[in-house]
Design a protein around this motif. Structure first.
Motif, PDB file in Angstrom:
ATOM      1  N   VAL A  74       0.829  -1.201   0.000  1.00 11.80           N
ATOM      2  CA  VAL A  74       0.000   0.000   0.000  1.00 11.80           C
ATOM      3  C   VAL A  74       0.865   1.253   0.000  1.00 11.80           C
ATOM      4  O   VAL A  74       0.652   2.187  -0.773  1.00 11.80           O
ATOM      5  N   ASP A  75       1.899   1.244   0.836  1.00 13.34           N
ATOM      6  CA  ASP A  75       2.763   2.411   0.924  1.00 13.34           C
ATOM      7  C   ASP A  75       3.409   2.734  -0.414  1.00 13.34           C
ATOM      8  O   ASP A  75       3.372   3.866  -0.885  1.00 13.34           O
ATOM      9  N   ARG A  76       3.986   1.720  -1.030  1.00 14.10           N
ATOM     10  CA  ARG A  76       4.683   1.971  -2.292  1.00 14.10           C
ATOM     11  C   ARG A  76       3.718   2.323  -3.403  1.00 14.10           C
ATOM     12  O   ARG A  76       4.025   3.128  -4.269  1.00 14.10           O
ATOM     13  N   LEU A  82       3.483   5.585  -6.002  1.00 13.53           N
ATOM     14  CA  LEU A  82       3.342   5.474  -7.461  1.00 13.53           C
ATOM     15  C   LEU A  82       2.124   6.257  -7.941  1.00 13.53           C
ATOM     16  O   LEU A  82       2.169   6.956  -8.961  1.00 13.53           O
ATOM     17  N   LEU A  83       1.035   6.163  -7.183  1.00 17.82           N
ATOM     18  CA  LEU A  83      -0.199   6.835  -7.589  1.00 17.82           C
ATOM     19  C   LEU A  83      -0.050   8.351  -7.574  1.00 17.82           C
ATOM     20  O   LEU A  83      -0.694   9.052  -8.353  1.00 17.82           O
ATOM     21  N   ALA A  84       0.818   8.834  -6.685  1.00 16.27           N
ATOM     22  CA  ALA A  84       0.992  10.279  -6.598  1.00 16.27           C
ATOM     23  C   ALA A  84       1.455  10.839  -7.937  1.00 16.27           C
ATOM     24  O   ALA A  84       1.113  11.971  -8.306  1.00 16.27           O
ATOM     25  N   PHE A 113      -0.603   9.248 -20.145  1.00 12.54           N
ATOM     26  CA  PHE A 113      -1.226   7.925 -20.040  1.00 12.54           C
ATOM     27  C   PHE A 113      -0.198   6.819 -20.253  1.00 12.54           C
ATOM     28  O   PHE A 113       0.002   5.950 -19.390  1.00 12.54           O
ATOM     29  N   LEU A 114       0.479   6.874 -21.380  1.00 10.01           N
ATOM     30  CA  LEU A 114       1.428   5.808 -21.699  1.00 10.01           C
ATOM     31  C   LEU A 114       2.599   5.782 -20.717  1.00 10.01           C
ATOM     32  O   LEU A 114       3.094   4.716 -20.342  1.00 10.01           O
ATOM     33  N   THR A 115       3.033   6.961 -20.293  1.00  7.13           N
ATOM     34  CA  THR A 115       4.137   7.011 -19.333  1.00  7.13           C
ATOM     35  C   THR A 115       3.758   6.346 -18.023  1.00  7.13           C
ATOM     36  O   THR A 115       4.543   5.600 -17.436  1.00  7.13           O
ATOM     37  N   PHE A 116       2.528   6.599 -17.605  1.00 11.66           N
ATOM     38  CA  PHE A 116       2.109   5.996 -16.336  1.00 11.66           C
ATOM     39  C   PHE A 116       1.999   4.476 -16.468  1.00 11.66           C
ATOM     40  O   PHE A 116       2.414   3.735 -15.564  1.00 11.66           O
ATOM     41  N   LEU A 117       1.475   4.026 -17.590  1.00 13.49           N
ATOM     42  CA  LEU A 117       1.418   2.572 -17.795  1.00 13.49           C
ATOM     43  C   LEU A 117       2.824   1.962 -17.716  1.00 13.49           C
ATOM     44  O   LEU A 117       3.030   0.924 -17.078  1.00 13.49           O
ATOM     45  N   ASP A 154      -8.093   2.718  -6.161  1.00 16.56           N
ATOM     46  CA  ASP A 154      -7.481   3.984  -6.566  1.00 16.56           C
ATOM     47  C   ASP A 154      -6.657   3.813  -7.835  1.00 16.56           C
ATOM     48  O   ASP A 154      -6.678   4.660  -8.732  1.00 16.56           O
ATOM     49  N   MET A 155      -5.919   2.724  -7.878  1.00 17.30           N
ATOM     50  CA  MET A 155      -5.080   2.473  -9.049  1.00 17.30           C
ATOM     51  C   MET A 155      -5.918   2.360 -10.305  1.00 17.30           C
ATOM     52  O   MET A 155      -5.636   2.991 -11.326  1.00 17.30           O
ATOM     53  N   ARG A 156      -6.991   1.569 -10.204  1.00 15.99           N
ATOM     54  CA  ARG A 156      -7.825   1.396 -11.399  1.00 15.99           C
ATOM     55  C   ARG A 156      -8.515   2.694 -11.792  1.00 15.99           C
ATOM     56  O   ARG A 156      -8.659   3.004 -12.974  1.00 15.99           O
TER      57      ARG A 156
END
Lengths: 190, 190
Positions: free
Chosen positions: A66-68, A72-74, A87-91, A125-127
DNA sequence: TGACAGCCGGAACACGTGTTCCGTATCGTC
DNA sequence: GACGATACGGAACACGTGTTCCGGCTGTCA
């Protein structure tokens, strides 16, 4: 309500952090099938110490994940002038994260959220973050408009699983994602 | 050389087949982490009987996997007038097989062939068959010429892993593979 | 039908796992 | 420095696994 929580003893606080670091290292090396004893050994700590800080193996691993994942989500929420690239960079960051940490694929799995898992929140959150970036990229015309979240998540989950399993090289990841990303783009009008 | 192998007793032969069928069913349900006891229960047979016929759990599972994979591979060698369709059709068959049998992804993993596995032969055959179909499809202009086997196998392995894990619906598979296959096609000249 | 090689079932063993428990050591406070 | 609360280590337990072993049953063949 009890209030008044006495602060942890200094050595306990130190050990807690050592356990979290050790768990992160062991998870990155062996994935979620790593044993509690492996973490204890890596941390230089007894088994009892781990169970003093975390009620369960699952709770410990979830704490790390969860922490990590939050970190990443930030990165996903920084607004970008180029939604397609964002979009592509985040993927790609997710895939890199998966390959390095062995721990991303589970968060992308089937939309039926497992209610007993403490990672349900961060998984949602990720999805959602991916969904937002997808919509923005589609509105910008950078991604084919008929692509929907389920198949995107399914493919991404597959790539993460494979990358976690076989420790993809940077070049293999580059080549594989180039192919996948080409499939995400709009088909030029024949 | 000893020669003269006495034929198995009739009941033993029957049990051997029941074990293989049971193993196939249990593998399809639980994947390769299924226990020997689960197979014994499904077959209605004692543990000792299984070990009389197969020296090891791994040997039993490999027997099932190798047999079914050979049947799958037989389809790849039928020469086709349309190499592009033949290529994509075979890829899809592999994914369907993975989803139904929970057992395909391992055969596609990293090119470093695991020497201790009895599936090494069939794994090599599988990769070679895919390679041949890929080359033919590229020569026919149906697949982008810069695509190479490693990234194809890596992506395919990922799709199989995800399909095995989450039991993709037919529609999800259709949508996901449409996207992936679009990425495999030649880029139209801008 | 009788005898026996072959076969069967499942208890038992070895091992790795998650988790609990408790005697001992250490920290924080007076 | 002494004392109590807190934390530590690791032996011990419960459980699931793969595998072995052996007493008893059964197909096969004379």
């Amino acid at each position: 309500m009890s209030g008044e929580v006495r602060p942890r003893r200094a050595d306990a606080q130190r050990n807690r952090e050592r356990i979290l670091e050790a768990a992160e290292a062991v998870l990155a090396r062996e994935g979620t099938s790593a044993s509690v004893r492996a973490v204890a050994g890596e941390a230089g700590v007894g088994l009892g110490t781990i169970y003093r800080h975390f009620p369960t193996q699952e709770a410990l691993y979830q704490a790390v994940i969860v922490d990590r994942t939050r970190r990443l989500l930030a990165e996903a929420d920084r607004p970008s002038p180029d939604p397609g690239t964002a979009f592509l960079t985040f993927l790609e960051r997710i895939v890199v994260h998966a390959a390095q940490k062995k721990t991303a694929a589970d968060l992308l799995a089937g939309s039926g959220v497992d209610p007993k898992a403490g990672t349900a929140d961060v998984s949602r959150d990720m999805r959602q973050a991916i969904g937002r970036l997808l919509t923005a990229a589609q509105e910008a015309g950078a991604v084919r408009p008929d692509l929907r979240a389920p198949e995107l998540l399914a493919l991404l989950c597959g790539v993460c699983l494979a990358a976690e399993r076989d420790e993809w090289s940077d070049e293999l990841r580059r080549r594989a994602l180039d192919v996948l990303f080409d499939g995400l783009r709009p088909r030029p009008l024949s």
